[in-house]
Scaffold this motif. Sequence first.
Motif, PDB file in Angstrom:
ATOM      1  N   ASP A  88      -7.635   5.218  -4.906  1.00  0.00           N
ATOM      2  CA  ASP A  88      -9.084   5.353  -5.008  1.00  0.00           C
ATOM      3  C   ASP A  88      -9.716   5.381  -3.614  1.00  0.00           C
ATOM      4  O   ASP A  88      -9.390   4.558  -2.761  1.00  0.00           O
ATOM      5  N   TYR A  89     -10.623   6.306  -3.391  1.00  0.00           N
ATOM      6  CA  TYR A  89     -11.401   6.334  -2.154  1.00  0.00           C
ATOM      7  C   TYR A  89     -12.632   7.184  -2.408  1.00  0.00           C
ATOM      8  O   TYR A  89     -12.714   7.909  -3.403  1.00  0.00           O
ATOM      9  N   SER A  90     -13.608   7.072  -1.503  1.00  0.00           N
ATOM     10  CA  SER A  90     -14.821   7.854  -1.711  1.00  0.00           C
ATOM     11  C   SER A  90     -15.424   8.332  -0.400  1.00  0.00           C
ATOM     12  O   SER A  90     -15.306   9.484  -0.032  1.00  0.00           O
ATOM     13  N   CYS A  91     -16.070   7.418   0.354  1.00  0.00           N
ATOM     14  CA  CYS A  91     -16.888   7.864   1.495  1.00  0.00           C
ATOM     15  C   CYS A  91     -16.049   8.359   2.666  1.00  0.00           C
ATOM     16  O   CYS A  91     -16.483   9.212   3.422  1.00  0.00           O
ATOM     17  N   GLU A  92     -14.864   7.807   2.846  1.00  0.00           N
ATOM     18  CA  GLU A  92     -13.983   8.089   3.988  1.00  0.00           C
ATOM     19  C   GLU A  92     -14.651   7.798   5.323  1.00  0.00           C
ATOM     20  O   GLU A  92     -14.254   8.303   6.358  1.00  0.00           O
ATOM     21  N   GLU A  93     -15.708   7.017   5.300  1.00  0.00           N
ATOM     22  CA  GLU A  93     -16.402   6.644   6.538  1.00  0.00           C
ATOM     23  C   GLU A  93     -16.542   5.132   6.688  1.00  0.00           C
ATOM     24  O   GLU A  93     -17.273   4.653   7.543  1.00  0.00           O
ATOM     25  N   GLY A  94     -15.895   4.392   5.823  1.00  0.00           N
ATOM     26  CA  GLY A  94     -15.861   2.953   6.032  1.00  0.00           C
ATOM     27  C   GLY A  94     -17.080   2.185   5.566  1.00  0.00           C
ATOM     28  O   GLY A  94     -17.288   1.053   6.003  1.00  0.00           O
ATOM     29  N   TYR A  95     -17.894   2.729   4.659  1.00  0.00           N
ATOM     30  CA  TYR A  95     -19.064   1.972   4.236  1.00  0.00           C
ATOM     31  C   TYR A  95     -19.131   1.695   2.732  1.00  0.00           C
ATOM     32  O   TYR A  95     -19.933   0.881   2.303  1.00  0.00           O
ATOM     33  N   CYS A  96     -18.296   2.342   1.931  1.00  0.00           N
ATOM     34  CA  CYS A  96     -18.477   2.163   0.482  1.00  0.00           C
ATOM     35  C   CYS A  96     -17.586   1.061  -0.096  1.00  0.00           C
ATOM     36  O   CYS A  96     -17.888   0.502  -1.139  1.00  0.00           O
ATOM     37  N   GLY A  97     -16.483   0.763   0.547  1.00  0.00           N
ATOM     38  CA  GLY A  97     -15.608  -0.317   0.083  1.00  0.00           C
ATOM     39  C   GLY A  97     -14.584   0.100  -0.964  1.00  0.00           C
ATOM     40  O   GLY A  97     -13.765  -0.717  -1.384  1.00  0.00           O
ATOM     41  N   THR A  98     -14.604   1.362  -1.388  1.00  0.00           N
ATOM     42  CA  THR A  98     -13.703   1.775  -2.464  1.00  0.00           C
ATOM     43  C   THR A  98     -12.234   1.640  -2.068  1.00  0.00           C
ATOM     44  O   THR A  98     -11.385   1.299  -2.897  1.00  0.00           O
ATOM     45  N   CYS A  99     -11.917   1.900  -0.819  1.00  0.00           N
ATOM     46  CA  CYS A  99     -10.507   1.926  -0.403  1.00  0.00           C
ATOM     47  C   CYS A  99     -10.028   0.572   0.116  1.00  0.00           C
ATOM     48  O   CYS A  99      -8.936   0.502   0.697  1.00  0.00           O
ATOM     49  N   GLU A 100     -10.795  -0.471  -0.076  1.00  0.00           N
ATOM     50  CA  GLU A 100     -10.404  -1.794   0.436  1.00  0.00           C
ATOM     51  C   GLU A 100      -9.017  -2.170  -0.089  1.00  0.00           C
ATOM     52  O   GLU A 100      -8.751  -2.079  -1.297  1.00  0.00           O
ATOM     53  N   MET A 147      -8.519  -4.565   4.465  1.00  0.00           N
ATOM     54  CA  MET A 147      -9.020  -3.553   5.406  1.00  0.00           C
ATOM     55  C   MET A 147      -9.426  -2.306   4.620  1.00  0.00           C
ATOM     56  O   MET A 147      -8.948  -2.071   3.508  1.00  0.00           O
ATOM     57  N   MET A 148     -10.341  -1.532   5.213  1.00  0.00           N
ATOM     58  CA  MET A 148     -10.718  -0.237   4.637  1.00  0.00           C
ATOM     59  C   MET A 148      -9.789   0.794   5.258  1.00  0.00           C
ATOM     60  O   MET A 148      -9.919   1.129   6.441  1.00  0.00           O
ATOM     61  N   ILE A 149      -8.861   1.284   4.479  1.00  0.00           N
ATOM     62  CA  ILE A 149      -7.801   2.118   5.057  1.00  0.00           C
ATOM     63  C   ILE A 149      -8.279   3.527   5.403  1.00  0.00           C
ATOM     64  O   ILE A 149      -7.543   4.282   6.017  1.00  0.00           O
ATOM     65  N   CYS A 150      -9.536   3.867   5.067  1.00  0.00           N
ATOM     66  CA  CYS A 150     -10.030   5.196   5.452  1.00  0.00           C
ATOM     67  C   CYS A 150     -10.411   5.257   6.928  1.00  0.00           C
ATOM     68  O   CYS A 150     -10.462   6.341   7.502  1.00  0.00           O
ATOM     69  N   VAL A 151     -10.706   4.111   7.524  1.00  0.00           N
ATOM     70  CA  VAL A 151     -11.122   4.122   8.935  1.00  0.00           C
ATOM     71  C   VAL A 151     -10.367   3.116   9.801  1.00  0.00           C
ATOM     72  O   VAL A 151     -10.220   3.330  11.004  1.00  0.00           O
TER      73      VAL A 151
END
Length: 320
Positions: free
Chosen positions: A266-278, A304-308
């Motif tokens: 699961d992921y969404s913003c890919e910019e480290g602000y939405c928390g989906t990829c925590e 950690m947010m693995i998108c950033v």
Amino acid sequence: MTTASGLDLLVQRTTTEAVGVLGLHLVHPDGELLPEWQPGAHIDVTLPSGRIRQYSLCSNPTDRTHYRIGVLREEHGRGGSLEVHNTHLTGTTMRVSAPRNRFPLVPADRYLFIAGGIGITPILAMLGDVTAPWQLIYGGRSLDTMAFRQEIADLQGGTTTLVPQDIDGLLDLEEIVGHADNDTAIYCCGPDGLLQAVEQHCAARLPPGALHLERFGAPPNSPPQNSANCEDSAFEVELARTGVTLSVPPDKTVLETVLERAPQLDYSCEEGYCGTCETRVLAGVPLHRDTVLDDAERDSGNTMMICVSRSKTPKITLDL
Ligand code: FES
């Protein structure tokens, strides 16, 4: 391509809450009660296109027969809000995650709520829940764009000041924050310009921890966090559930690297602000670059947010 696990909920109806603000009422298709949530919580909603977007719950947490979210029409957003506004959703089902709360209410003697535009949504749920005296300052472009005004007017226990910008101008934060004392918990949600301004005013006069805020996007003027950084170095990421170890090169994120092995993440913003990829960190030290975690959470290194975010150690082990 993004994916999300959770419940398939029925869009029972949509409501116009203000100019440019659509309310979605979500129910269980079989009439079952929905998972519990606390004020400040949000859900990840998978739109018909597959996009995942986060929306604060703005219904009554004690009424688990439905969830309500409010969606602002954003002409120049990333497409999710236009999709919601331009699609006939009533009668369709949408995949919804369990509620998650990164904006919880803390006990306090008094509350000062500062809402900008659609930032009223998490705060509306809080207003109905707090028992201590509260003050709401609610700004918007104009009165007709400010959602839930009647519901707010019907609430007891606090005072509300509406500040439509076309009549009253911008919020006078010097005045608003200046009246808060050390026993006041301040909650702010809205555009990043407002959040940054409130942060500055609070930092100058209130103890750390007095301000609680929720971002809907990356801070303005911040570099794209998910792009390659010439100073980044490679490291290894171990996926604990399978024992697979992958190499994360300097020009790729952890998310991009892991998706090649686990496309269902699961992921969404890919910019480290939405928390989906925590993601839980089991070993190693993360190099945090998100705007979700607070200082204590960063120091703990538990997630950690693995998108950033990357790794300070040559290897990091994740609960994946
Ligand atoms: Fe939004 Fe990582 S996808 S924080």
